[in-house]
Each structure stands twice: as C-alpha cells, then as structure tokens.
Design a protein around this motif. Sequence first.
Motif, PDB file in Angstrom:
ATOM      1  N   GLU A 184     -25.438 -44.204  -0.595  1.00  0.00           N
ATOM      2  CA  GLU A 184     -23.995 -44.330  -0.784  1.00  0.00           C
ATOM      3  C   GLU A 184     -23.220 -43.643   0.339  1.00  0.00           C
ATOM      4  OE1 GLU A 184     -23.876 -44.450  -5.696  1.00  0.00           O
ATOM      5  OE2 GLU A 184     -23.793 -42.550  -4.608  1.00  0.00           O
ATOM      6  N   ALA A 185     -23.726 -42.489   0.762  1.00  0.00           N
ATOM      7  CA  ALA A 185     -23.056 -41.749   1.839  1.00  0.00           C
ATOM      8  C   ALA A 185     -23.110 -42.539   3.146  1.00  0.00           C
ATOM      9  CB  ALA A 185     -23.702 -40.381   2.019  1.00  0.00           C
ATOM     10  N   VAL A 186     -24.257 -43.149   3.424  1.00  0.00           N
ATOM     11  CA  VAL A 186     -24.401 -43.933   4.657  1.00  0.00           C
ATOM     12  C   VAL A 186     -23.536 -45.188   4.586  1.00  0.00           C
ATOM     13  CG1 VAL A 186     -25.997 -45.236   6.112  1.00  0.00           C
ATOM     14  CG2 VAL A 186     -26.708 -43.041   5.148  1.00  0.00           C
ATOM     15  N   PRO A 227     -32.512 -44.965   3.584  1.00  0.00           N
ATOM     16  CA  PRO A 227     -31.122 -45.168   3.153  1.00  0.00           C
ATOM     17  C   PRO A 227     -30.286 -45.950   4.162  1.00  0.00           C
ATOM     18  CG  PRO A 227     -31.500 -42.874   3.767  1.00  0.00           C
ATOM     19  CD  PRO A 227     -32.840 -43.531   3.705  1.00  0.00           C
ATOM     20  N   VAL A 228     -30.634 -45.869   5.445  1.00  0.00           N
ATOM     21  CA  VAL A 228     -29.924 -46.653   6.456  1.00  0.00           C
ATOM     22  C   VAL A 228     -30.185 -48.134   6.234  1.00  0.00           C
ATOM     23  CG1 VAL A 228     -29.788 -47.220   8.918  1.00  0.00           C
ATOM     24  CG2 VAL A 228     -29.880 -44.827   8.188  1.00  0.00           C
ATOM     25  N   LEU A 263     -26.934 -39.863  11.850  1.00  0.00           N
ATOM     26  CA  LEU A 263     -26.380 -39.460  10.565  1.00  0.00           C
ATOM     27  C   LEU A 263     -27.202 -38.373   9.873  1.00  0.00           C
ATOM     28  CD1 LEU A 263     -25.362 -42.984   9.215  1.00  0.00           C
ATOM     29  CD2 LEU A 263     -23.919 -41.294  10.367  1.00  0.00           C
ATOM     30  N   GLY A 264     -28.373 -38.066  10.432  1.00  0.00           N
ATOM     31  CA  GLY A 264     -29.188 -37.005   9.861  1.00  0.00           C
ATOM     32  C   GLY A 264     -29.862 -37.379   8.563  1.00  0.00           C
ATOM     33  N   ARG A 310     -19.200 -48.120   6.697  1.00  0.00           N
ATOM     34  CA  ARG A 310     -18.066 -48.982   6.336  1.00  0.00           C
ATOM     35  C   ARG A 310     -16.783 -48.464   6.988  1.00  0.00           C
ATOM     36  NH1 ARG A 310     -17.831 -48.437   0.862  1.00  0.00           N
ATOM     37  NH2 ARG A 310     -19.195 -50.203   0.383  1.00  0.00           N
ATOM     38  N   GLN A 311     -16.590 -47.155   6.955  1.00  0.00           N
ATOM     39  CA  GLN A 311     -15.409 -46.558   7.575  1.00  0.00           C
ATOM     40  C   GLN A 311     -15.408 -46.802   9.078  1.00  0.00           C
ATOM     41  OE1 GLN A 311     -15.737 -42.465   6.328  1.00  0.00           O
ATOM     42  NE2 GLN A 311     -14.563 -42.779   4.450  1.00  0.00           N
TER      43      GLN A 311
END
Length: 222
Positions: free
Chosen positions: A12-14, A48-49, A42-43, A19-20
Amino acid sequence: MTSFEVPLTRREAVVRRLRQEITAGQLPAGTVLKDAELAARLGVSITPVREAITQLAAEGLVDVAPNRTRKVAGLTQKSALELVDVMELLACAGFAGGVDNLTDEHLARLRTRYTEYTGALARGDVTTASAAGADFSTIVVMANGNRELQSMLDLVVVRVLRMLAMESHSDSWRPWVEGYGEVLELLERGDRAGAVARYRRIYVEFRAAVERSLWPGEAGDA
C-alpha cells in the motif's frame, strides 16, 4: 475508545508513493518501471513493488507490454476526454445526491479546502492543489453516503489528476478555481440547486479546456 490509524502495508505504501509520483509528473509518461531500481530507491523488497505495479496497471496508470516491460501510461487527448466524461457522470451524480445533506460543518470544511486549493496554486504547489481540489468534491459526494460511487470516482480522479500535473498557471485549472469558488458561494447562500448547476458547468468548461490543449505526439492531428 481511542481511535488509531492502521499502518499501511509495504504494498500500500509503494502504491501510494508511485501513484503520487505519476500524478505529479515526477514519473513522466513512458518511464520504464524496473522492480530492482524502485525497490532500492524506496527501501523495500521487490515483491511489494511488483504488487504495487500490478495494481497501478489495473488503475490504468501503468502499461504492460507483451514483453512484460512496464511503463508509465501515456495519455492522449482522446483518452483524456473520455476520462473527463466518466468523471463527470460519477461526480455530478454524487454531488447532486449529497448536496441536500450538507451541514454547516461540511460548508466550513469546503471553505477550508478551497482556501488550501487556491493557496497551493498561488505557490505553484500542484500536488497539494490536486489533493485539496479532489477533497472539495469528496466532501459533498460522501454526504450522499454512497461509498461505492466514491470508490469508483477515486480511481478515475487519480487518472484525471495527471492532466493537472502541469504548471500552476495552466488554463486547465481555471474552470476548477472559478467553479469551486462560485459553487461554495451558492452553497453558503443556501442555493443548493444553483450549486449543482454550477458544479455541472465546471465539467463543460474543463472539457473545453482539454479540447483546446495540444497534447504531445498529436501536433500533426491538430
């Protein structure tokens, strides 16, 4: 009972971060998205990517080629106009359904969002302006109580915001700046029907602004 915010998962964070970056133009159309590079930047791990890119592809923000290359999706004038038409149908239906449920608290929040919106544009802060502008409509649509409609609208709005990821003086902002201001004044005077009519006109004016725009790669068609 004390409320708390559920932390985002890595996926979700990625998704939110990419998106931003896409809607703000930091990742321009045609940018190749490479799992390892994004993960390192993104660390996070690659999983998740990959999951995030799959979701963004479903939202229409990423194109996946037959060879599995993932690129930030391009946006033609034709597809932009189609998005505007879809957003108009959803947003105007939600606005008309929610306007009679607005309270003084809602109106105060609308005034705050409009102030944030115009202030951000004056500073040239396109990202903040886009978020505040989207929230302006969301306040009214959510007063309708139709969360499914808002969920569908959110997906369309994310893609439309890419059209506004441009210079803050762009002509495409004008219908929203003037329209939101007049809608708010009508609501504060208690003219709900007038506010709905003025809100609908925003989309007519915005569509006309998009039609006047010359899009990359379409100069020969003008």
